[in-house]
Design a protein around this motif. Structure first.
Motif, PDB file in Angstrom:
ATOM      1  N   LEU A   1       8.138   1.761  12.533  1.00  0.00           N
ATOM      2  CA  LEU A   1       7.270   1.245  11.473  1.00  0.00           C
ATOM      3  C   LEU A   1       7.882   1.657  10.133  1.00  0.00           C
ATOM      4  O   LEU A   1       7.523   2.681   9.567  1.00  0.00           O
ATOM      5  N   ARG A   2       8.796   0.840   9.649  1.00  0.00           N
ATOM      6  CA  ARG A   2       9.496   1.165   8.411  1.00  0.00           C
ATOM      7  C   ARG A   2       8.738   0.626   7.202  1.00  0.00           C
ATOM      8  O   ARG A   2       8.096  -0.433   7.281  1.00  0.00           O
ATOM      9  N   PRO A   3       8.797   1.331   6.070  1.00  0.00           N
ATOM     10  CA  PRO A   3       8.179   0.792   4.851  1.00  0.00           C
ATOM     11  C   PRO A   3       8.892  -0.489   4.424  1.00  0.00           C
ATOM     12  O   PRO A   3      10.107  -0.628   4.605  1.00  0.00           O
TER      13      PRO A   3
ATOM     14  N   TYR B   1       8.903   6.404  -3.820  1.00  0.00           N
ATOM     15  CA  TYR B   1       7.681   6.213  -3.042  1.00  0.00           C
ATOM     16  C   TYR B   1       7.862   5.056  -2.064  1.00  0.00           C
ATOM     17  O   TYR B   1       8.488   4.037  -2.387  1.00  0.00           O
ATOM     18  N   HIS B   2       7.280   5.233  -0.868  1.00  0.00           N
ATOM     19  CA  HIS B   2       7.337   4.196   0.160  1.00  0.00           C
ATOM     20  C   HIS B   2       6.051   3.381   0.139  1.00  0.00           C
ATOM     21  O   HIS B   2       4.960   3.920  -0.080  1.00  0.00           O
ATOM     22  N   TYR B   3       6.214   2.086   0.421  1.00  0.00           N
ATOM     23  CA  TYR B   3       5.062   1.186   0.448  1.00  0.00           C
ATOM     24  C   TYR B   3       5.085   0.394   1.747  1.00  0.00           C
ATOM     25  O   TYR B   3       6.147   0.037   2.263  1.00  0.00           O
ATOM     26  N   TYR B   4       3.884   0.161   2.254  1.00  0.00           N
ATOM     27  CA  TYR B   4       3.724  -0.624   3.476  1.00  0.00           C
ATOM     28  C   TYR B   4       2.887  -1.860   3.169  1.00  0.00           C
ATOM     29  O   TYR B   4       2.133  -1.903   2.183  1.00  0.00           O
ATOM     30  N   SER B   5       2.998  -2.827   4.055  1.00  0.00           N
ATOM     31  CA  SER B   5       2.247  -4.068   3.893  1.00  0.00           C
ATOM     32  C   SER B   5       0.984  -4.032   4.743  1.00  0.00           C
ATOM     33  O   SER B   5       0.940  -3.390   5.803  1.00  0.00           O
TER      34      SER B   5
ATOM     35  N   ILE C   1       0.857  -1.190   0.000  1.00  0.00           N
ATOM     36  CA  ILE C   1       0.000   0.000   0.000  1.00  0.00           C
ATOM     37  C   ILE C   1       0.890   1.236   0.000  1.00  0.00           C
ATOM     38  O   ILE C   1       1.827   1.324   0.804  1.00  0.00           O
ATOM     39  N   PRO C   2       0.635   2.224  -0.865  1.00  0.00           N
ATOM     40  CA  PRO C   2       1.406   3.475  -0.819  1.00  0.00           C
ATOM     41  C   PRO C   2       1.294   4.118   0.563  1.00  0.00           C
ATOM     42  O   PRO C   2       0.284   3.975   1.260  1.00  0.00           O
ATOM     43  N   SER C   3       2.330   4.832   0.950  1.00  0.00           N
ATOM     44  CA  SER C   3       2.394   5.384   2.305  1.00  0.00           C
ATOM     45  C   SER C   3       1.203   6.290   2.621  1.00  0.00           C
ATOM     46  O   SER C   3       0.674   6.266   3.739  1.00  0.00           O
ATOM     47  N   GLY C   4       0.776   7.105   1.641  1.00  0.00           N
ATOM     48  CA  GLY C   4      -0.354   7.999   1.900  1.00  0.00           C
ATOM     49  C   GLY C   4      -1.627   7.240   2.197  1.00  0.00           C
ATOM     50  O   GLY C   4      -2.359   7.567   3.142  1.00  0.00           O
ATOM     51  N   ARG C   5      -1.904   6.195   1.397  1.00  0.00           N
ATOM     52  CA  ARG C   5      -3.104   5.391   1.623  1.00  0.00           C
ATOM     53  C   ARG C   5      -2.985   4.604   2.929  1.00  0.00           C
ATOM     54  O   ARG C   5      -3.959   4.462   3.673  1.00  0.00           O
TER      55      ARG C   5
ATOM     56  N   ARG D   1      -5.214   5.535  10.208  1.00  0.00           N
ATOM     57  CA  ARG D   1      -5.614   6.741  10.940  1.00  0.00           C
ATOM     58  C   ARG D   1      -4.394   7.459  11.525  1.00  0.00           C
ATOM     59  O   ARG D   1      -4.382   7.885  12.674  1.00  0.00           O
ATOM     60  N   LEU D   2      -3.357   7.594  10.697  1.00  0.00           N
ATOM     61  CA  LEU D   2      -2.144   8.303  11.077  1.00  0.00           C
ATOM     62  C   LEU D   2      -1.928   9.467  10.122  1.00  0.00           C
ATOM     63  O   LEU D   2      -2.382   9.434   8.978  1.00  0.00           O
ATOM     64  N   THR D   3      -1.239  10.486  10.595  1.00  0.00           N
ATOM     65  CA  THR D   3      -0.830  11.552   9.689  1.00  0.00           C
ATOM     66  C   THR D   3       0.426  11.103   8.943  1.00  0.00           C
ATOM     67  O   THR D   3       1.172  10.227   9.411  1.00  0.00           O
ATOM     68  N   ARG D   4       0.668  11.693   7.794  1.00  0.00           N
ATOM     69  CA  ARG D   4       1.883  11.353   7.048  1.00  0.00           C
ATOM     70  C   ARG D   4       3.127  11.735   7.838  1.00  0.00           C
ATOM     71  O   ARG D   4       4.151  11.051   7.767  1.00  0.00           O
ATOM     72  N   LYS D   5       3.025  12.828   8.589  1.00  0.00           N
ATOM     73  CA  LYS D   5       4.160  13.247   9.410  1.00  0.00           C
ATOM     74  C   LYS D   5       4.470  12.195  10.465  1.00  0.00           C
ATOM     75  O   LYS D   5       5.635  11.838  10.683  1.00  0.00           O
TER      76      LYS D   5
END
Length: 272
Positions: free
Chosen positions: A30-32, A41-45, A5-9, A15-19
């Motif tokens: 919590l690393r991408p 772009y960073h992605y998370y699982s 999942i892209p970091s923004g999504r 329910r976190l801010t991008r900051k």
């Protein structure tokens, strides 16, 4: 790549801010799991959502990020219970501190209200000799004292007599860094009166006034600020409006009262 999942999504879902997500990544909480080499772009699982939920929950408990790092490492170990108990003790201490502050605040509010009880009274029109000028706030006391002496000298020269306490009015006009100050002295005189240039005769309006009494020095770090606030708050909470500028009525003999503790100054506003 399907469950990435892209970091923004990811931030939206968690329910976190991008900051916050960026800070968690920098601290290793919590690393991408993947960074696109081309776009950066960073992605998370999806599996990291549970970790994000744990971090958010611990942040709700006001736990510092460094301690959250330790808690995440010990999530399924006995050490987690010790970390949570320690945070519980901290929160209880904070709660006790806040309760003490609330008690102190209540006592302070009661003291402030008792210091400046506000009443109303009818004020008659007063004929005064006066002088008005703009001056810097730090020079206002010196101006008032010098002007009062000047007014009293003018009354003496005109064979007139002071008839009541001297009054100072603070008008709203003028630059922000200057005060528009008017010193007034009620008087009586039997015949016509000639005044030096710069002095005026006027009749201050009468009406209903809200007022309180300040005891002690007029100046100082805070001066009569509490008295002004008490009268202003009373006027506002009782649904009145002010009429004209506020008055300071000096109920002590200026120049002849050596002990500042004996000063008595009435703070008054005409209201409607």
């Amino acid at each position: 790549m399907r469950d990435l999942i892209p970091s923004g999504r990811f931030a939206q879902i968690a329910r976190l801010t991008r900051k916050a997500l960026r800070i968690y990544a920098e601290m290793g909480l919590l690393r991408p799991v993947h960074t696109d080499p081309g776009s950066g772009y960073h992605y998370y699982s999806l599996s990291q959502l549970e970790e994000a939920r744990r971090i958010s929950r611990l942040r709700d408990f006001n736990m510092p990020l460094e301690e959250i790092r330790e808690a995440l490492r010990s999530w399924h170990a006995p050490e987690l219970s010790s970390l949570l108990q320690e945070q519980q003790r901290k929160l209880q201490a904070q709660q006790e501190h806040i309760q003490n502050l609330l008690k102190d605040l209540h006592a302070f509010m009661q003291t402030e209200q008792s210091l400046y009880p506000v009443s109303t009274k009818s004020v008659l029109p007063q004929r005064c000799i006066s002088k008005r000028a703009r001056c810097a706030p730090e020079h206002s006391c010196a101006f008032i004292d010098a002007t009062h002496a000047e007014l009293m000298q003018a009354l003496k020269a005109a064979d007139a007599h002071a008839a009541g306490a001297s009054i100072v009015r603070y008008h709203d006009s003028g630059p922000e860094d200057m005060w528009d100050v008017e010193v007034c002295q009620p008087f009586t005189v039997d015949g016509p009166m000639l005044l030096p240039e710069g002095l005026d005769v006027q009749t201050l309006p009468g009406g209903t006034a809200a007022y309180t009494l300040h005891a002690g020095e007029c100046g100082g770090d805070f001066g009569m600020q509490g008295a002004y606030e008490a009268v202003w708050n009373w006027i506002r909470t009782h649904g009145h409006e002010t009429v004209g500028p506020p008055y300071e009525v000096y109920l002590f003999e200026q120049g002849n009262t050596e002990n500042a503790a004996d000063y008595r100054t009435e703070i008054a506003w005409l209201i409607r």
